[in-house]
Design a protein around this motif. Structure first.
Motif, mmCIF file in Angstrom:
data_model
loop_
_atom_site.group_PDB
_atom_site.id
_atom_site.type_symbol
_atom_site.label_atom_id
_atom_site.label_comp_id
_atom_site.label_asym_id
_atom_site.label_seq_id
_atom_site.Cartn_x
_atom_site.Cartn_y
_atom_site.Cartn_z
ATOM 1 N N PHE A 16 -35.260 -18.053 -44.203
ATOM 2 C CA PHE A 16 -35.591 -17.529 -42.880
ATOM 3 C C PHE A 16 -37.101 -17.279 -42.802
ATOM 4 O O PHE A 16 -37.713 -16.893 -43.796
ATOM 5 N N PRO A 17 -37.674 -17.477 -41.625
ATOM 6 C CA PRO A 17 -39.134 -17.364 -41.508
ATOM 7 C C PRO A 17 -39.675 -15.981 -41.874
ATOM 8 O O PRO A 17 -40.774 -15.873 -42.398
ATOM 9 N N MET A 18 -38.883 -14.928 -41.639
ATOM 10 C CA MET A 18 -39.377 -13.579 -41.957
ATOM 11 C C MET A 18 -38.892 -13.081 -43.321
ATOM 12 O O MET A 18 -39.064 -11.908 -43.661
ATOM 13 N N ALA A 19 -38.273 -13.965 -44.119
ATOM 14 C CA ALA A 19 -37.918 -13.559 -45.487
ATOM 15 C C ALA A 19 -39.203 -13.172 -46.207
ATOM 16 O O ALA A 19 -40.245 -13.795 -46.020
ATOM 17 N N ARG A 20 -39.130 -12.152 -47.045
ATOM 18 C CA ARG A 20 -40.347 -11.733 -47.741
ATOM 19 C C ARG A 20 -40.612 -12.666 -48.914
ATOM 20 O O ARG A 20 -39.693 -13.074 -49.628
ATOM 21 N N ILE A 67 -42.990 -17.556 -43.755
ATOM 22 C CA ILE A 67 -43.653 -18.541 -42.907
ATOM 23 C C ILE A 67 -45.168 -18.525 -43.084
ATOM 24 O O ILE A 67 -45.834 -19.541 -42.896
ATOM 25 N N GLN A 68 -45.705 -17.379 -43.492
ATOM 26 C CA GLN A 68 -47.158 -17.331 -43.729
ATOM 27 C C GLN A 68 -47.532 -17.936 -45.087
ATOM 28 O O GLN A 68 -48.720 -18.109 -45.372
ATOM 29 N N ALA A 69 -46.537 -18.234 -45.896
ATOM 30 C CA ALA A 69 -46.829 -18.871 -47.183
ATOM 31 C C ALA A 69 -46.631 -20.388 -47.110
ATOM 32 O O ALA A 69 -46.791 -21.094 -48.105
ATOM 33 N N GLN A 70 -46.281 -20.887 -45.927
ATOM 34 C CA GLN A 70 -46.059 -22.332 -45.768
ATOM 35 C C GLN A 70 -47.290 -23.118 -46.229
ATOM 36 O O GLN A 70 -48.413 -22.827 -45.818
ATOM 37 N N ILE A 96 -45.648 -10.379 -47.291
ATOM 38 C CA ILE A 96 -45.917 -11.725 -46.767
ATOM 39 C C ILE A 96 -44.605 -12.331 -46.271
ATOM 40 O O ILE A 96 -43.688 -12.561 -47.066
ATOM 41 N N PRO A 97 -44.511 -12.616 -44.979
ATOM 42 C CA PRO A 97 -43.329 -13.334 -44.508
ATOM 43 C C PRO A 97 -43.423 -14.785 -44.984
ATOM 44 O O PRO A 97 -44.518 -15.366 -45.030
#
Ligand SMILES: Cc1cc2nc3c(=O)[nH]c(=O)nc-3n(C[C@H](O)[C@H](O)[C@H](O)COP(=O)(O)OP(=O)(O)OC[C@H]3O[C@@H](n4cnc5c(N)ncnc54)[C@H](O)[C@@H]3O)c2cc1C
Ligand code: FES
Ligand code: FES
Lengths: 288, 158
Positions: free
Chosen positions: B21-25, B68-71, B65-66
């Motif tokens: 999920f995009p907001m997974a930590r 999605i920000q680590a993509q 960090i969610p």
């Protein structure tokens, strides 16, 4: 209870125009997210319902520090570490470097942004006092257009800002101090790292011909929002360096603040220590 | 329900890809999806540093960090420090100086220390303390950790 991860949608615009479209189409429907260092704490603690987030972090137009003759301009996504690493910020705005160093610890500084620090609107945030002291302006942008507001008019009460639901903070403009300047920043917290301020005071003065030609004091954790010490400033502005009315200005300062008792400190402590830090600042100013 | 995303990132030099999920930590992605349990969760709110990893060259708290920000990012976790059988010089120094007791803070400490020594190969004690100021330890009292970092710095490569 954690925030409900499967219930959260995230949009990741790569241009400012795209982001503003989303905000305009459903005002209030998407929560901007920059470094996430405030939002993720709320979310992890379950203090924010699952929702829809607009991730700003890929928008290049919101990054970078720019400089011309008179101004330093920070994109809203500028991190605390980027401010600490920028020689121009050290040269012209030393209080802002001190604010950045005093914020959280390195991993927070690498992620947290100036725009987020402002828009989170905590009365205890550590860059706002410096921005107030330097007379900063904010660039706010929406599909309706771009406008500039003086930062000292932006915070209007506890977590209330002159920021519409379809608007973003795009940048922060800080005039470069000219001539002979005096810079002072002091954060008082429980320890140097990771401590939210009990109080924070930043001051900037321009000295011309032995007189205080410009003088602003920004305060944190002493009112419902970051504020300027306007009464105290008025006692000092225009006066000769050699005849600063310290006692009167200290008294005026007490009318500028309305601290509260909370988990970090008390009204009494905050009043006494603010007065002392202010006096120390004036003593240093007198010898500048 | 949000849709899962395909998260692609490089972890300790290896390309990895997972559906999350995009907001997974990020800390949960590392521990639960990628089974890299070296990274710890202490507080879940950015205070303790147990979850510290390096993301695109800078240390971050992976609990904040969610996904999605680590993509597309490049990550270093504690599992990436040793080279096969050879412990990283910082790991050796922590071992030698008893810089780890219960060991819960150690992965985060090591990543923060590695970052410090890359930026500042010969730190003084103040710089070491600032570099590690986001990492809490409830066991050692920090002295042995500072000694270990000093020793690793003096030993050359970090
Ligand atoms: C352990 C820890 C220690 C901390 N210590 C300090 C400290 O010492 N001093 C301090 O001041 N802060 C501290 N903070 C708070 C936080 O790091 C800062 O406030 C940071 O600047 C927030 O920026 P961000 O980009 O992470 O914001 P986010 O969490 O992404 O967003 C914060 C708020 O701002 C809004 N927002 C963000 N960017 C924009 C924009 N461009 N336009 C409009 N709205 C926007 C978001 O919608 C949200 O409401 C700490 C946090 C943690 C977790
Ligand atoms: S678990 Fe992330 S900082 Fe404590
Ligand atoms: S060794 Fe136990 S917390 Fe640091």
């Amino acid at each position: 209870m954690r925030g409900y991860v499967p219930g959260c949608e995230v949009k990741v615009p790569v241009t400012l125009a795209e982001a503003l479209d989303v905000l305009a189409a459903e005002p209030g429907g998407w929560r901007p997210m920059a470094g996430g260092t405030d939002l993720m704490v709320l979310f992890n603690a379950g203090r924010m319902p699952a929702g829809r987030f607009l991730d700003l972090s890929r928008i290049e137009e919101l990054r970078g520090i720019w400089e011309d003759e008179t101004t330093l301009r920070f994109g809203a996504l500028t991190t605390f570490s980027e401010m600490r690493d920028c020689p121009s910020v050290h040269r012209h705005l030393p209080n802002l470097v001190k604010s950045a160093r005093a914020t959280g610890a390195l991993a927070i500084q690498n992620r947290g942004t100036l725009g987020g620090n402002i828009a989170n609107a905590s009365p205890a945030a550590d860059t706002p006092p410096s921005l107030l002291a330097y007379g900063a302006e904010l660039e706010l942008v929406s599909l309706r257009g771009r406008r500039t507001v003086a930062y000292d008019a932006f915070h209007q009460g506890y977590k209330q800002m002159d920021l519409a639901v379809d608007e973003l903070v795009a940048g922060i403009r800080v005039p470069k101090p000219q001539g002979l300047g005096f810079h002072f920043y002091r954060k008082v917290g429980t320890r140097q790292a990771q401590a939210i301020s009990k109080l924070c005071l930043a001051a900037y003065a321009r000295i011309e011909g032995g007189l205080i030609a410009e003088f602003r004091v920004g305060l944190g954790s002493l009112a419902p929002a970051p504020v300027r010490a306007r009464r105290a400033e008025a006692m000092i502005l225009g006066k000769p360096l050699t005849a600063l009315q310290v006692t009167a200005a200290r008294e005026a300062l007490m009318a500028d603040i309305c601290p509260i008792d909370d988990i970090r400190s008390t009204v009494h402590y905050r009043r006494v220590v603010t007065a002392n830090v202010f006096q120390q600042m004036l003593e240093e100013l007198a010898h500048a | 329900m949000a849709e899962k995303i395909r998260l692609q990132l490089t972890v300790n030099g290896e390309p990895r890809s997972v559906e999350v999920f995009p907001m997974a930590r990020l800390v949960d992605v590392l521990r639960e999806e990628l089974k890299l349990t070296g990274t710890k969760e202490g507080c879940g709110e950015g205070e303790c540093g147990a979850c510290t990893v390096r993301l695109d060259g800078r240390i971050v708290n992976s609990c904040l960090i969610p996904a999605i920000q680590a993509q597309g990012s490049e990550l270093l976790t504690v599992e990436g420090l040793a080279e096969q059988e050879h412990l990283h010089p910082l790991q050796q120094a922590f071992h030698h100086h008893n810089g780890a007791q219960c060991g819960f803070c150690t992965p985060g400490m090591l990543i923060a220390a590695e970052d410090l020594l890359r930026r500042c190969p010969n730190p003084d004690e103040g710089q070491i303390r600032e570099g590690l100021s986001g990492n809490l330890c409830r066991c050692t009292g920090y002295v042995k950790i500072v000694d270990a970092v000093k020793a690793a710095a003096e030993g050359g490569r970090a």
